[in-house]
Design a protein around this motif. Structure first.
Motif, PDB file in Angstrom:
ATOM      1  N   SER A 181       0.851  -1.188   0.000  1.00 24.09           N
ATOM      2  CA  SER A 181       0.000   0.000   0.000  1.00 24.09           C
ATOM      3  C   SER A 181       0.889   1.240   0.000  1.00 24.09           C
ATOM      4  O   SER A 181       2.024   1.207   0.490  1.00 24.09           O
ATOM      5  N   PHE A 182       0.352   2.319  -0.543  1.00 27.57           N
ATOM      6  CA  PHE A 182       1.096   3.574  -0.629  1.00 27.57           C
ATOM      7  C   PHE A 182       0.226   4.693  -0.072  1.00 27.57           C
ATOM      8  O   PHE A 182      -0.933   4.830  -0.472  1.00 27.57           O
ATOM      9  N   SER A 183       0.761   5.449   0.828  1.00 26.46           N
ATOM     10  CA  SER A 183       0.032   6.587   1.384  1.00 26.46           C
ATOM     11  C   SER A 183       0.398   7.853   0.635  1.00 26.46           C
ATOM     12  O   SER A 183       1.514   7.987   0.130  1.00 26.46           O
ATOM     13  N   GLU A 184      -0.577   8.776   0.538  1.00 32.27           N
ATOM     14  CA  GLU A 184      -0.298  10.054  -0.117  1.00 32.27           C
ATOM     15  C   GLU A 184       0.699  10.840   0.729  1.00 32.27           C
ATOM     16  O   GLU A 184       0.514  10.990   1.930  1.00 32.27           O
ATOM     17  N   GLU A 185       1.725  11.332   0.088  1.00 32.60           N
ATOM     18  CA  GLU A 185       2.802  12.019   0.815  1.00 32.60           C
ATOM     19  C   GLU A 185       3.302  13.191  -0.019  1.00 32.60           C
ATOM     20  O   GLU A 185       3.435  13.083  -1.239  1.00 32.60           O
TER      21      GLU A 185
END
Length: 329
Positions: A181-185
């Motif tokens: 998963s990738f979080s908005e950063e």
């Protein structure tokens, strides 16, 4: 240079040379300079060069303590080691229209290949031991992955060995699928994703039994996590690994250029740029100054006075008109 006679001979003492200067006597205010050239012995490296001068004469000395001086010079040896690197890409475009893959079944699902080789070249200066360190930015501060190491290898039979335990294919993606998963950063303002702005892991290598004028290689294969760069907000940043080589005695044996970056410039087309706060504040101040200048110029040329007189005249005419109407009634 002035023709003063100087005759030097070795003595029974090792490393001692006796010189007759201006025999039989030196003239008043006469000076003699000595130039001493040192050569090094590769079998016995020294960290200092020391010279002791002592002047003696047949005459009586008023201050004999002035006749001695000791000179000590620190010495370092340039090993002539050359560090270089070469990569397969130096630019990567993260296309936000590309769907982010969260179920990784193959290495291609991670992102593009980023491979580089590191070369250590020796000279004719003998060095017995070298340490090579490869720093890889692995995750952002928010924990989003940056690089995934797929292989690290050296030449077969090479005296160069590297410890990459736990770094190569840690998720075993070559054997099974994996959920990510990738979080908005926000990566805005981060010009370089290196070990100062991201979390790094290190490959430690040791080079023993080094031959003269020889090249030694380490090959590093990775994948760039495209999901991180597609999900993040930024325009351009530099994904920066680094390589560094050091001798076992860096205070004595030095390397001219011992550290190099390995850079991939990552860009995200279509991402809007942030307007700096300074620009906004400057624009407001500039606008207010222009407004004040315009008002000042209008006042100077009598614009407001004429307008005021015109308003007075219109008010007087209106008053007189009302008075006339009332007189008629």
């Amino acid at each position: 240079k002035d023709g003063t006679a100087v005759k030097c001979t070795s003595t029974a003492q090792i490393y001692v040379v006796a010189c007759q200067v201006g025999y039989p006597a030196l003239k008043k205010d006469q000076k003699v300079k000595f130039w001493i050239n040192f050569d090094y012995n590769l079998e016995h490296l020294q960290n200092r060069a020391e010279v002791n001068f002592e002047a003696k004469s047949d005459g009586k000395e008023d201050r004999p303590a002035d006749n001695k001086v000791d000179i000590s010079i620190p010495v370092q040896y340039d090993t002539g080691i050359i560090l270089s690197r070469q990569s397969n890409i130096n630019f990567y475009v993260a296309d936000e229209s590309t769907p982010v893959v969260t179920t990784v079944k193959t290495l291609d699902d991670i992102g593009p290949e980023f491979n580089f080789s590191v070369k250590v070249s020796t000279s004719n200066f003998p060095v017995s031991l070298l340490y090579l360190t490869i720093a890889l930015p692995m995750t952002t501060e928010a924990g989003n992955p940056l690089l995934y190491v797929t292989n690290i290898n050296t030449q077969a039979g090479s005296p160069l060995s590297c410890d990459s335990s736990g770094l190569v294919d840690p998720l075993k993606i070559s054997e099974k699928s994996h959920q990510v998963s990738f979080s908005e950063e926000s990566l805005r303002g981060i010009e370089k994703l290196n070990c100062k702005s991201a979390k790094c892991k290190y490959v430690k290598c040791i080079l023993k039994d080094i031959e003269l004028k020889k090249d030694y290689f380490v090959n590093v294969k990775t994948r760039i996590w495209s999901g991180t760069f597609i999900s993040a907000t930024y325009q351009t940043t530099e994904l920066t690994s680094s390589v560094e080589v050091e001798t076992s005695n860096p205070d004595l044996l030095i390397i001219g250029l011992k550290q190099l970056p390995v850079v991939v410039t990552v860009s995200k087309p279509g991402e809007t740029a942030d307007v700096p706060v300074g620009v906004i504040v400057g624009s407001i101040i500039g606008g207010l100054l222009l407004l004040a200048l315009a008002v000042g110029l209008l006042w100077k040329f009598g614009f407001f006075k004429r307008k005021y007189k015109q308003l007075q005249m219109e008010a007087e005419e209106e008053r007189q008109s009302h008075a006339h109407d009332e007189g008629v009634l």
